[in-house]
Design a protein around this motif. Structure first.
Motif, PDB file in Angstrom:
ATOM      1  N   ALA B 243       0.549 -11.579 -14.639  1.00  0.00           N
ATOM      2  CA  ALA B 243      -0.154 -10.324 -14.350  1.00  0.00           C
ATOM      3  C   ALA B 243      -0.388 -10.189 -12.845  1.00  0.00           C
ATOM      4  CB  ALA B 243      -1.494 -10.300 -15.091  1.00  0.00           C
ATOM      5  N   TYR B 244      -0.638 -11.325 -12.200  1.00  0.00           N
ATOM      6  CA  TYR B 244      -0.873 -11.310 -10.762  1.00  0.00           C
ATOM      7  C   TYR B 244       0.377 -10.848 -10.019  1.00  0.00           C
ATOM      8  CZ  TYR B 244      -2.246 -12.819  -6.111  1.00  0.00           C
ATOM      9  OH  TYR B 244      -2.549 -12.841  -4.777  1.00  0.00           O
ATOM     10  N   GLU B 245       1.521 -11.398 -10.404  1.00  0.00           N
ATOM     11  CA  GLU B 245       2.768 -11.009  -9.739  1.00  0.00           C
ATOM     12  C   GLU B 245       3.053  -9.528  -9.965  1.00  0.00           C
ATOM     13  OE1 GLU B 245       4.358 -12.690  -7.578  1.00  0.00           O
ATOM     14  OE2 GLU B 245       3.278 -14.578  -7.898  1.00  0.00           O
ATOM     15  N   ALA B 246       2.760  -9.071 -11.180  1.00  0.00           N
ATOM     16  CA  ALA B 246       2.971  -7.652 -11.487  1.00  0.00           C
ATOM     17  C   ALA B 246       2.064  -6.795 -10.603  1.00  0.00           C
ATOM     18  CB  ALA B 246       2.678  -7.385 -12.965  1.00  0.00           C
ATOM     19  N   TRP B 247       0.811  -7.233 -10.463  1.00  0.00           N
ATOM     20  CA  TRP B 247      -0.128  -6.487  -9.625  1.00  0.00           C
ATOM     21  C   TRP B 247       0.358  -6.465  -8.172  1.00  0.00           C
ATOM     22  CZ3 TRP B 247      -3.160  -8.434  -5.538  1.00  0.00           C
ATOM     23  CH2 TRP B 247      -4.022  -7.479  -4.960  1.00  0.00           C
ATOM     24  N   LEU B 248       0.827  -7.643  -7.681  1.00  0.00           N
ATOM     25  CA  LEU B 248       1.304  -7.735  -6.286  1.00  0.00           C
ATOM     26  C   LEU B 248       2.407  -6.716  -6.028  1.00  0.00           C
ATOM     27  CD1 LEU B 248       1.726 -11.423  -5.021  1.00  0.00           C
ATOM     28  CD2 LEU B 248       0.179  -9.658  -4.192  1.00  0.00           C
ATOM     29  N   SER B 249       3.398  -6.685  -6.925  1.00  0.00           N
ATOM     30  CA  SER B 249       4.532  -5.800  -6.654  1.00  0.00           C
ATOM     31  C   SER B 249       4.102  -4.341  -6.820  1.00  0.00           C
ATOM     32  CB  SER B 249       5.715  -6.138  -7.552  1.00  0.00           C
ATOM     33  OG  SER B 249       5.327  -6.002  -8.882  1.00  0.00           O
ATOM     34  N   ALA B 250       3.199  -4.068  -7.771  1.00  0.00           N
ATOM     35  CA  ALA B 250       2.715  -2.699  -7.937  1.00  0.00           C
ATOM     36  C   ALA B 250       1.928  -2.273  -6.701  1.00  0.00           C
ATOM     37  CB  ALA B 250       1.839  -2.599  -9.186  1.00  0.00           C
ATOM     38  N   ARG B 251       1.132  -3.203  -6.197  1.00  0.00           N
ATOM     39  CA  ARG B 251       0.261  -2.895  -5.064  1.00  0.00           C
ATOM     40  C   ARG B 251       1.068  -2.605  -3.793  1.00  0.00           C
ATOM     41  NH1 ARG B 251      -1.920  -1.910  -1.366  1.00  0.00           N
ATOM     42  NH2 ARG B 251      -4.081  -2.004  -0.724  1.00  0.00           N
ATOM     43  N   LYS B 252       2.196  -3.323  -3.660  1.00  0.00           N
ATOM     44  CA  LYS B 252       3.041  -3.102  -2.477  1.00  0.00           C
ATOM     45  C   LYS B 252       3.606  -1.686  -2.468  1.00  0.00           C
ATOM     46  CE  LYS B 252       4.505  -7.885  -2.148  1.00  0.00           C
ATOM     47  NZ  LYS B 252       5.530  -8.766  -2.695  1.00  0.00           N
ATOM     48  N   ASN B 253       3.759  -1.102  -3.666  1.00  0.00           N
ATOM     49  CA  ASN B 253       4.391   0.216  -3.748  1.00  0.00           C
ATOM     50  C   ASN B 253       3.429   1.326  -4.123  1.00  0.00           C
ATOM     51  OD1 ASN B 253       6.911  -1.059  -3.297  1.00  0.00           O
ATOM     52  ND2 ASN B 253       6.889  -1.701  -5.439  1.00  0.00           N
ATOM     53  N   SER B 254       2.124   1.047  -4.150  1.00  0.00           N
ATOM     54  CA  SER B 254       1.215   2.081  -4.630  1.00  0.00           C
ATOM     55  C   SER B 254       1.096   3.201  -3.597  1.00  0.00           C
ATOM     56  CB  SER B 254      -0.159   1.501  -4.939  1.00  0.00           C
ATOM     57  OG  SER B 254      -0.690   0.916  -3.787  1.00  0.00           O
ATOM     58  N   SER B 255       0.870   4.391  -4.095  1.00  0.00           N
ATOM     59  CA  SER B 255       0.754   5.530  -3.193  1.00  0.00           C
ATOM     60  C   SER B 255      -0.259   6.506  -3.756  1.00  0.00           C
ATOM     61  CB  SER B 255       2.105   6.213  -3.041  1.00  0.00           C
ATOM     62  OG  SER B 255       2.544   6.644  -4.304  1.00  0.00           O
ATOM     63  N   GLY B 256      -0.855   7.268  -2.882  1.00  0.00           N
ATOM     64  CA  GLY B 256      -1.860   8.230  -3.325  1.00  0.00           C
ATOM     65  C   GLY B 256      -1.247   9.578  -3.616  1.00  0.00           C
ATOM     66  N   ALA B 257      -1.221   9.957  -4.893  1.00  0.00           N
ATOM     67  CA  ALA B 257      -0.665  11.257  -5.260  1.00  0.00           C
ATOM     68  C   ALA B 257      -1.744  12.334  -5.063  1.00  0.00           C
ATOM     69  CB  ALA B 257      -0.177  11.227  -6.693  1.00  0.00           C
ATOM     70  N   ASP B 258      -1.854  13.267  -5.977  1.00  0.00           N
ATOM     71  CA  ASP B 258      -2.840  14.340  -5.937  1.00  0.00           C
ATOM     72  C   ASP B 258      -2.864  15.060  -4.584  1.00  0.00           C
ATOM     73  OD1 ASP B 258      -4.918  16.080  -5.949  1.00  0.00           O
ATOM     74  OD2 ASP B 258      -6.341  14.715  -6.921  1.00  0.00           O
ATOM     75  N   ALA B 259      -2.003  16.033  -4.459  1.00  0.00           N
ATOM     76  CA  ALA B 259      -1.794  16.709  -3.181  1.00  0.00           C
ATOM     77  C   ALA B 259      -3.074  17.341  -2.636  1.00  0.00           C
ATOM     78  CB  ALA B 259      -0.707  17.762  -3.328  1.00  0.00           C
ATOM     79  N   GLU B 260      -3.876  17.983  -3.522  1.00  0.00           N
ATOM     80  CA  GLU B 260      -5.045  18.708  -3.008  1.00  0.00           C
ATOM     81  C   GLU B 260      -6.118  17.768  -2.455  1.00  0.00           C
ATOM     82  OE1 GLU B 260      -8.586  21.716  -4.277  1.00  0.00           O
ATOM     83  OE2 GLU B 260      -7.251  20.962  -5.845  1.00  0.00           O
ATOM     84  N   GLY B 261      -6.438  16.731  -3.259  1.00  0.00           N
ATOM     85  CA  GLY B 261      -7.439  15.760  -2.826  1.00  0.00           C
ATOM     86  C   GLY B 261      -7.027  15.077  -1.551  1.00  0.00           C
ATOM     87  N   LEU B 262      -5.781  14.691  -1.478  1.00  0.00           N
ATOM     88  CA  LEU B 262      -5.277  14.020  -0.281  1.00  0.00           C
ATOM     89  C   LEU B 262      -5.350  14.952   0.929  1.00  0.00           C
ATOM     90  CD1 LEU B 262      -3.924  11.614   1.070  1.00  0.00           C
ATOM     91  CD2 LEU B 262      -1.713  12.541   0.368  1.00  0.00           C
ATOM     92  N   ALA B 263      -4.997  16.232   0.718  1.00  0.00           N
ATOM     93  CA  ALA B 263      -5.031  17.192   1.818  1.00  0.00           C
ATOM     94  C   ALA B 263      -6.449  17.309   2.379  1.00  0.00           C
ATOM     95  CB  ALA B 263      -4.533  18.551   1.335  1.00  0.00           C
ATOM     96  N   LEU B 264      -7.453  17.357   1.474  1.00  0.00           N
ATOM     97  CA  LEU B 264      -8.853  17.431   1.925  1.00  0.00           C
ATOM     98  C   LEU B 264      -9.245  16.152   2.667  1.00  0.00           C
ATOM     99  CD1 LEU B 264     -10.504  19.034  -1.229  1.00  0.00           C
ATOM    100  CD2 LEU B 264     -10.363  20.055   1.063  1.00  0.00           C
ATOM    101  N   PHE B 265      -8.815  15.013   2.111  1.00  0.00           N
ATOM    102  CA  PHE B 265      -9.100  13.702   2.706  1.00  0.00           C
ATOM    103  C   PHE B 265      -8.589  13.680   4.154  1.00  0.00           C
ATOM    104  CE2 PHE B 265      -8.140   9.208   3.481  1.00  0.00           C
ATOM    105  CZ  PHE B 265      -9.248   8.564   2.964  1.00  0.00           C
ATOM    106  N   LEU B 266      -7.386  14.204   4.351  1.00  0.00           N
ATOM    107  CA  LEU B 266      -6.786  14.193   5.680  1.00  0.00           C
ATOM    108  C   LEU B 266      -7.440  15.251   6.579  1.00  0.00           C
ATOM    109  CD1 LEU B 266      -3.037  13.780   4.646  1.00  0.00           C
ATOM    110  CD2 LEU B 266      -4.526  12.016   5.608  1.00  0.00           C
ATOM    111  N   ARG B 267      -7.716  16.440   6.008  1.00  0.00           N
ATOM    112  CA  ARG B 267      -8.236  17.533   6.824  1.00  0.00           C
ATOM    113  C   ARG B 267      -9.624  17.222   7.371  1.00  0.00           C
ATOM    114  NH1 ARG B 267      -9.675  22.554   3.691  1.00  0.00           N
ATOM    115  NH2 ARG B 267      -7.578  22.338   2.874  1.00  0.00           N
ATOM    116  N   HIS B 268     -10.446  16.527   6.563  1.00  0.00           N
ATOM    117  CA  HIS B 268     -11.801  16.235   7.010  1.00  0.00           C
ATOM    118  C   HIS B 268     -11.891  14.960   7.844  1.00  0.00           C
ATOM    119  CE1 HIS B 268     -13.445  19.632   5.043  1.00  0.00           C
ATOM    120  NE2 HIS B 268     -13.118  19.236   3.829  1.00  0.00           N
ATOM    121  N   GLY B 269     -10.771  14.398   8.209  1.00  0.00           N
ATOM    122  CA  GLY B 269     -10.780  13.291   9.180  1.00  0.00           C
ATOM    123  C   GLY B 269     -11.007  11.911   8.592  1.00  0.00           C
ATOM    124  N   CYS B 270     -10.989  11.769   7.257  1.00  0.00           N
ATOM    125  CA  CYS B 270     -11.242  10.452   6.642  1.00  0.00           C
ATOM    126  C   CYS B 270     -10.204   9.427   7.104  1.00  0.00           C
ATOM    127  CB  CYS B 270     -11.204  10.546   5.125  1.00  0.00           C
ATOM    128  SG  CYS B 270     -12.279  11.830   4.459  1.00  0.00           S
TER     129      CYS B 270
END
Lengths: 127, 348
Positions: B243-270
């Motif tokens: 499970a650890y190895e699976a988590w490691l490889s998943a974590r290396k490739n994880s990305s933040g989807a949700d375009a609207e939330g991310l756009a707000l996150f970026l726009r407000h300077g987070c």
């Protein structure tokens, strides 16, 4: 023995002998191991050699304290009278000081043994 | 179950067992009244419920000292009763003998034995491994005010990825923690796995730990580091190797989807301070927020991880963690804060 070490040494200075030996032993043990490890001297002399040297130094320190204790015992009149030795006489002052010195020697002996116990178990320098 | 209760109350989590092994505390509520010390013996943050050999050494030492202390205490109290009830006085000589043997010789011998035992136990409680010979998995943990920067290092000592306030280790494998601090002294302590180790500015301290039981544990800062010292905790997940190895490889490739939330996150300077892997957010001042939704808490162990708590933290971080470095964002529209909170909660 009585004549070998004159009674003139029975001053306040004898009171400090055992604690001074204890302090010296403490500083030497800690400084020696700290310098040995910090300077990376393990390539020139092994930790076993340092352990042996400090072991010999510990025995010397204990012998010194035992000698100090013997002198104090003598000053106390070899336990001929019981404490508290609180009369305002020269004799009682001498006995009191002898008894205090004897107790301090006992404390110092135990302290030196305690400080040396880790020497047996420390395996190596970490880093 | 516990987290829900905390979510409802909204109070900061201050006690360890709330995170992790849910229900452990509840089972002990009855015991708490019967025999208080017993109730605190198990849990995610108890050195007396060890999950690794180092912590087992600490627990053994504790129980030895406890039992020895109880025996001596009983002896002293027994003597006290004897002295109080005794009609006929003892001679001065026998009293002197008692003081000499009971007051000087006995404690000296007992203390010598305890000292020898404790020093003898030290290699078990803090095993040492040579740098080069080890080849062990390395995790760099930096104590920040008041959170934990966690970097998983690769073969070449370079960081593979970074995360915060959460440490994941494989069960049965010894891991080296490289402990650092940029400004003040912290102390890294996972009671269930072993003893604590200070994080000192300008130094890199090494601590090796191994988890023998899978589980979720709690680590804390064990050296006073500022106003929010008590709110500086982290979660430790001891995972099965696969499970650890699976988590490691998943974590290396994880990305933040949700375009609207991310756009707000970026726009407000987070993103000036926070990073989210796979997005434009690459700030390094504050905690990395990649896969934030999986974290056990908000604000390094301050609040249970819910969207409401995330929003609350964004609005007034200082209200949750006194003197935290993050500025408040109460000027943002409520809808934006809630959208960002939901986005962060959804990050996997």
């Amino acid at each position: 023995m009585k004549s070998f070490i004159p009674r003139e040494v029975e001053t306040l200075w004898t009171l400090f002998t055992a604690p001074t030996v204890w302090a010296l032993h403490f500083v030497v043990c800690y400084a020696a191991v700290a310098i040995f490890c910090a300077k990376g001297l393990a390539e020139e002399i092994t930790f076993g050699t340092l352990r042996f040297a400090l072991g010999v130094f510990t025995l010397l320190a204990l012998a010194m304290i035992v000698l100090s204790a013997y002198l104090a015992w003598r000053q106390w009149g070899f336990g001929s009278g019981d404490p508290p030795h609180d009369a305002a006489t020269r004799e009682d002052r001498k006995y009191f000081q002898g008894f205090a010195t004897l107790l301090l020697s006992g404390l110092s002996f135990v302290a030196v043994v305690y400080a040396a116990i880790p020497l047996i178990f420390i395996a190596e320098c970490q880093r | 179950m516990n987290d829900d209760r905390l979510a409802a109350s909204g109070r900061p989590i201050r006690s360890g067992p709330s995170l992790g092994r849910h229900g452990v505390c509840r089972r002990h509520h009855l015991l708490l009244f019967v025999f208080p010390p017993l109730a605190s013996c198990s849990g995610a943050q108890s050195a007396l419920d060890p999950a690794g050999p180092e912590a087992a050494g600490v627990a053994t030492l504790f129980y030895t000292m406890l039992i020895g202390g109880i025996v001596i205490w009983c002896g002293v109290v027994g003597l006290l009763f004897y002295a109080a009830r005794k009609r006929r006085a003892h001679s001065t000589k026998s009293a002197g003998q008692l003081v000499l043997w009971g007051g000087a010789v006995f404690p000296t011998v007992v203390l010598a034995a305890l000292l020898t035992y404790a020093v003898w136990l030290m290699p078990v409680m803090r095993p040492w491994f040579q740098d080069d010979a080890s080849g062990m998995r390395r995790i760099e943990v930096t104590g920040e005010q008041f959170w934990w920067r966690v970097r998983y290092l690769g073969e070449d000592s370079g960081p593979v990825f970074e995360t915060a306030n959460e440490v994941r280790i494989p069960v049965g494998e010894r891991v080296v923690f490289l402990l650092k601090s940029p400004d003040v002294i912290h102390s890294f302590w996972i009671p269930v796995l072993g003893g604590k180790m200070d994080m000192i500015p300008g130094r890199e301290n090494r601590l090796t730990l191994v988890a023998e039981k899978p589980g979720t544990y709690r680590g804390v800062c064990a050296e006073f580091c500022g106003p929010s010292h008590a709110l500086m905790a982290f979660t430790v997940h001891a995972m099965e190797p696969r499970a650890y190895e699976a988590w490691l490889s998943a974590r290396k490739n994880s990305s933040g989807a949700d375009a609207e939330g991310l756009a707000l996150f970026l726009r407000h300077g987070c993103a000036a301070c926070h990073a989210i892997s796979g997005t434009e957010a690459r700030g390094t001042i504050g905690p990395d927020l990649t896969a934030f939704g999986e974290r056990g808490s908000v604000g390094a162990g301050s609040l249970a991880n819910t969207a409401e708590h995330i929003a609350r933290f964004i609005r007034y971080p200082d209200g949750v963690k006194p003197e935290v470095r993050m500025p408040h964002f109460s000027m943002l529209p409520d809808a934006d804060v809630e959208r960002i909170a939901a986005y962060l909660k959804g990050l996997r």
